[in-house]
Motif scaffolding. Sequence first.
Motif, PDB file in Angstrom:
ATOM      1  N   ALA A 266       0.940  -1.128   0.073  1.00  0.00           N
ATOM      2  CA  ALA A 266       0.153  -0.045   0.029  1.00  0.00           C
ATOM      3  C   ALA A 266       0.838   1.314   0.025  1.00  0.00           C
ATOM      4  O   ALA A 266       0.473   2.256  -0.578  1.00  0.00           O
ATOM      5  CB  ALA A 266      -0.922  -0.126   1.171  1.00  0.00           C
ATOM      6  N   VAL A 267       2.062   1.239   0.661  1.00  0.00           N
ATOM      7  CA  VAL A 267       2.878   2.356   0.664  1.00  0.00           C
ATOM      8  C   VAL A 267       3.428   2.766  -0.621  1.00  0.00           C
ATOM      9  O   VAL A 267       3.280   3.838  -1.012  1.00  0.00           O
ATOM     10  CB  VAL A 267       3.959   2.091   1.708  1.00  0.00           C
ATOM     11  CG1 VAL A 267       4.900   1.208   1.414  1.00  0.00           C
ATOM     12  CG2 VAL A 267       4.607   3.480   1.874  1.00  0.00           C
ATOM     13  N   GLU A 268       3.876   1.735  -1.486  1.00  0.00           N
ATOM     14  CA  GLU A 268       4.044   1.890  -2.969  1.00  0.00           C
ATOM     15  C   GLU A 268       2.915   2.625  -3.742  1.00  0.00           C
ATOM     16  O   GLU A 268       3.069   3.403  -4.573  1.00  0.00           O
ATOM     17  CB  GLU A 268       4.693   0.789  -3.335  1.00  0.00           C
ATOM     18  CG  GLU A 268       6.078   0.492  -2.690  1.00  0.00           C
ATOM     19  CD  GLU A 268       6.813  -0.795  -3.179  1.00  0.00           C
ATOM     20  OE1 GLU A 268       6.273  -1.351  -4.427  1.00  0.00           O
ATOM     21  OE2 GLU A 268       7.592  -1.160  -2.497  1.00  0.00           O
ATOM     22  N   VAL A 269       1.794   1.940  -3.605  1.00  0.00           N
ATOM     23  CA  VAL A 269       0.676   2.287  -4.317  1.00  0.00           C
ATOM     24  C   VAL A 269       0.428   3.764  -4.057  1.00  0.00           C
ATOM     25  O   VAL A 269       0.225   4.784  -5.108  1.00  0.00           O
ATOM     26  CB  VAL A 269      -0.524   1.451  -3.945  1.00  0.00           C
ATOM     27  CG1 VAL A 269      -1.584   2.001  -4.920  1.00  0.00           C
ATOM     28  CG2 VAL A 269      -0.173  -0.031  -4.443  1.00  0.00           C
ATOM     29  N   ASP A 270       0.444   4.057  -2.837  1.00  0.00           N
ATOM     30  CA  ASP A 270       0.132   5.461  -2.335  1.00  0.00           C
ATOM     31  C   ASP A 270       1.025   6.593  -2.904  1.00  0.00           C
ATOM     32  O   ASP A 270       0.636   7.465  -3.636  1.00  0.00           O
ATOM     33  CB  ASP A 270      -0.104   5.456  -0.930  1.00  0.00           C
ATOM     34  CG  ASP A 270      -0.299   6.976  -0.345  1.00  0.00           C
ATOM     35  OD1 ASP A 270      -1.245   7.534  -0.767  1.00  0.00           O
ATOM     36  OD2 ASP A 270       0.690   7.541   0.144  1.00  0.00           O
ATOM     37  N   ARG A 271       2.184   6.171  -2.753  1.00  0.00           N
ATOM     38  CA  ARG A 271       3.335   7.034  -3.414  1.00  0.00           C
ATOM     39  C   ARG A 271       3.170   7.106  -4.974  1.00  0.00           C
ATOM     40  O   ARG A 271       3.293   8.447  -5.472  1.00  0.00           O
ATOM     41  CB  ARG A 271       4.605   6.431  -3.169  1.00  0.00           C
ATOM     42  CG  ARG A 271       4.793   6.515  -1.504  1.00  0.00           C
ATOM     43  CD  ARG A 271       6.455   5.977  -1.585  1.00  0.00           C
ATOM     44  NE  ARG A 271       6.995   5.745  -0.103  1.00  0.00           N
ATOM     45  CZ  ARG A 271       7.869   5.010   0.355  1.00  0.00           C
ATOM     46  NH1 ARG A 271       8.526   4.143  -0.408  1.00  0.00           N
ATOM     47  NH2 ARG A 271       8.205   5.191   1.353  1.00  0.00           N
ATOM     48  N   MET A 272       2.878   6.265  -5.381  1.00  0.00           N
ATOM     49  CA  MET A 272       2.606   6.244  -7.096  1.00  0.00           C
ATOM     50  C   MET A 272       1.421   7.191  -7.635  1.00  0.00           C
ATOM     51  O   MET A 272       1.368   7.912  -8.248  1.00  0.00           O
ATOM     52  CB  MET A 272       2.145   4.791  -7.624  1.00  0.00           C
ATOM     53  CG  MET A 272       1.999   4.775  -8.952  1.00  0.00           C
ATOM     54  SD  MET A 272       1.781   3.094  -9.624  1.00  0.00           S
ATOM     55  CE  MET A 272       1.600   3.415 -11.322  1.00  0.00           C
ATOM     56  N   ILE A 273       0.231   7.045  -6.615  1.00  0.00           N
ATOM     57  CA  ILE A 273      -0.968   7.588  -6.656  1.00  0.00           C
ATOM     58  C   ILE A 273      -0.476   9.294  -6.789  1.00  0.00           C
ATOM     59  O   ILE A 273      -0.922  10.132  -7.552  1.00  0.00           O
ATOM     60  CB  ILE A 273      -2.069   7.304  -6.217  1.00  0.00           C
ATOM     61  CG1 ILE A 273      -2.367   5.838  -6.642  1.00  0.00           C
ATOM     62  CG2 ILE A 273      -3.297   8.322  -6.239  1.00  0.00           C
ATOM     63  CD1 ILE A 273      -3.523   5.264  -5.465  1.00  0.00           C
TER      64      ILE A 273
END
Length: 317
Positions: free
Chosen positions: A217-224
């Motif tokens: 989730a931390v990577e998905v959030d950063r990507m968004i």
Amino acid sequence: MRIAFMGTPIFAARLLEAVAAAGHEIAAVYTQPQKPRGRGQTVRPTPVQEAAERLGLPVRAPRSMRDPDEIAAFAALDIDAAVVVAYGQILKAGVLEAPRLGCFNVHASLLPRWRGAAPIQRAIMAGDKVTGVQVMRMSEGLDEGPVLATARVPIDADDTAGALHDRLMAAAATLLPDALAAIAAGRAVETAQVDDGLTYAKKITPAEARIDWSRPAVEVDRMIRGLAPFPGAWFELPTAKGPVRVKALLSRIGLGPDGGAATPGEALDGALLIACGEGAVRLLRLQREGKTAQNADDFVRGLSSSSLADPADLTLL
């Protein structure tokens, strides 16, 4: 000084205004040729051309600065320095060597970290805690020249690329006039870059912008956040009529199920808490293809009212 300014997007337009306000003589403003922009594909001038015209400055928009005639015309300006900010063309030796004092680039990172095309997006996507803007002397290598001035800018936990862009632009608008004053006075100190910490900020491709819900989730959030508002991290929403592409423009990390009980991409509630490979993200702002951006609650109401999908029974693709 007598200066040529070379740039294209709004970041560069703001710096053109700062250079003009500092009292420099701007012999010419270079920008990219006009091309269709926006949803209606209307042919419009670049933000830099619009700013130059407001300031009453001469504008040139050559298709290629490699053209010998364009190089000769640039040299004939007889300038002290050139300022380059996200111009969008590679400059060769004939251009770089023409100004009396050299060509100077404003880059939105702390070099040598994030040389290249997308430093703001890459910094957020990588989870960097700080970035900045720097003024450097240009060479033929990609963002390799010595650094003359630096302003550091923290990256907040909820920053989008758009928000960080605006703070970096404001920092650069203060930094650049000071750096030009130092160059003009002969007191600028140049510090060579080292290879330690070197990274490249490659241009974001449409394929790379697709969300992989199996990532933490931390990577998905950063990507968004790193790709908002442009180009926008995207996923596909399954509907009875087939998948619909949707951009996720804002998110925050949420609490996912224990033990990985959910499928990545699965909606964990009716308010767009989406399971990831580890944890979950809550989507806060979205934009369906061909539509305007919406907050999550409006987006969910739209799903329910149009029968596109059940917001409590979704698995995003």
